[in-house]
Write an enzyme that holds these catalytic residues in place. Structure first.
Site, PDB file in Angstrom:
ATOM      1  N   ASP A   1       0.744  -1.235  -0.063  1.00 56.87           N
ATOM      2  CA  ASP A   1      -0.001  -0.002  -0.019  1.00 56.87           C
ATOM      3  C   ASP A   1       0.894   1.424  -0.070  1.00 56.87           C
ATOM      4  O   ASP A   1       1.708   1.314  -0.743  1.00 56.87           O
ATOM      5  CB  ASP A   1      -1.062   0.187   1.064  1.00 56.87           C
TER       6      ASP A   1
ATOM      7  N   HIS B   1      -3.766   5.647   3.677  1.00 63.03           N
ATOM      8  CA  HIS B   1      -4.402   4.609   3.196  1.00 63.03           C
ATOM      9  C   HIS B   1      -3.789   3.449   3.639  1.00 63.03           C
ATOM     10  O   HIS B   1      -4.580   2.447   4.231  1.00 63.03           O
ATOM     11  CB  HIS B   1      -4.168   4.449   1.928  1.00 63.03           C
TER      12      HIS B   1
ATOM     13  N   SER C   1     -11.466  -0.712  -0.105  1.00 68.29           N
ATOM     14  CA  SER C   1     -10.303  -0.661   0.545  1.00 68.29           C
ATOM     15  C   SER C   1     -10.230  -1.164   1.900  1.00 68.29           C
ATOM     16  O   SER C   1      -9.468  -1.882   2.165  1.00 68.29           O
ATOM     17  CB  SER C   1      -9.582   0.758   0.236  1.00 68.29           C
TER      18      SER C   1
END
Length: 281
Positions: A54, A93, A237
């Site tokens: 990520d 994220h 996600s």
């Protein structure tokens, strides 16, 4: 990071369970009943190595805890390579995904491979290299809340996903949030995840109309973010690391389980699946 509802007709490229409840997608399956308690009850993921491919993971975030190893994919005039790094998260994220995994499987080992830069920027080549490295390290579970739309990477991603499948590295991949073709979530060798809007943060469902196989909590959820903070956000996600965490717990309890066995267990233990033991009749 919004989620769209799959169209009623035609190819389903984007999946989120909006406007529907679990009661709308009941499934009756054959086989032996499997309960969540049997599948992962009492397990905390101890001994299982989970890699988050990520944007990196913020070190010492109170909702993430220890990161056992941090790496970054570098691309320059010398080519593409993976190196160990002391940097954290570039955009939040990856920290969000790591925090959900930690909450679900608190005693797993967490590793990070950074393939995204600031503002969620990245390339298919860097994503492919990061995933390839994670598969080569034989991590037990690889969380991939990312995908690429670039067709030139599809063959390599498919081959890599198959390599992971046969090598017992479980790739848990997020479906795209917009109605476009992207990969590798569409491959049957990975566990693909979309999101639902139910308030129960431990509820997950099997999708009766794949290619996305599971719906997990990912709409209006609270997740860790940069600076030791949290935010509320929405996206497939954030459903994906919940399923990755469950996979870690199952594998910690049953370490000889193959990826296809793991998929079957997740399927039969899903909240909307009722198993009929027809062989006992």
């Amino acid at each position: 990071m919004t989620t769209t509802t799959a169209p009623e007709k035609g190819p389903a490229l984007s999946w989120g369970l909006r406007g529907h409840s679990p009661d709308d997608i009941p499934i009756v399956a054959d086989g032996q009943p499997i309960t969540p308690d049997w599948a992962w009850g009492g397990s905390t993921g101890r001994g299982i190595r989970v890699c988050v491919v990520d944007s990196g993971v913020e070190r010492d975030h109170p909702l993430v805890g220890t990161v056992d190893g941090s790496y970054v994919v570098l691309k320059d005039e010398d080519g593409i390579r993976v190196e160990e790094t002391e940097t954290g998260d570039t955009c939040g994220h990856g920290t969000a995904c790591a925090g959900i995994i930690r909450r679900t499987a608190p005693d797993c080992e967490l590793y990070s491979v950074r393939v995204l830069g600031e503002r969620f920027s990245g390339t298919g080549a860097v994503l492919l290299e990061g995933l390839r490295w994670a598969v080569e390290q034989r991590f037990d579970v690889i969380n991939l809340s990312l995908s690429t739309t670039r067709a030139q990477f599809t063959d390599a991603l498919r081959a890599l996903s198959d390599e992971a499948f046969f090598g017992r590295s479980v790739i848990v991949a997020s479906a795209h949030n917009t109605p476009v073709e992207s990969f590798p979530w569409r491959y049957s060798s990975v566990i693909s995840v979309g999101s639902h809007q139910e308030e129960d943060q431990e509820l997950y469902l099997y999708n009766p109309k794949p290619p996305v196989e599971f719906f997990a909590p990912g709409q209006n959820v609270t997740v860790p973010w940069l600076g030791g903070n949290t935010i509320r956000t929405t996206g497939n996600s954030f459903a994906t690391p919940y399923m990755a965490g469950l996979a870690a717990r199952i594998l910690a309890k049953y370490p000889r389980m193959t990826t296809f066995q793991l998929k079957s267990v997740l399927y039969q233990a899903a909240s909307n699946v009722t198993v009929s033991n027809r062989g006992a009749e």
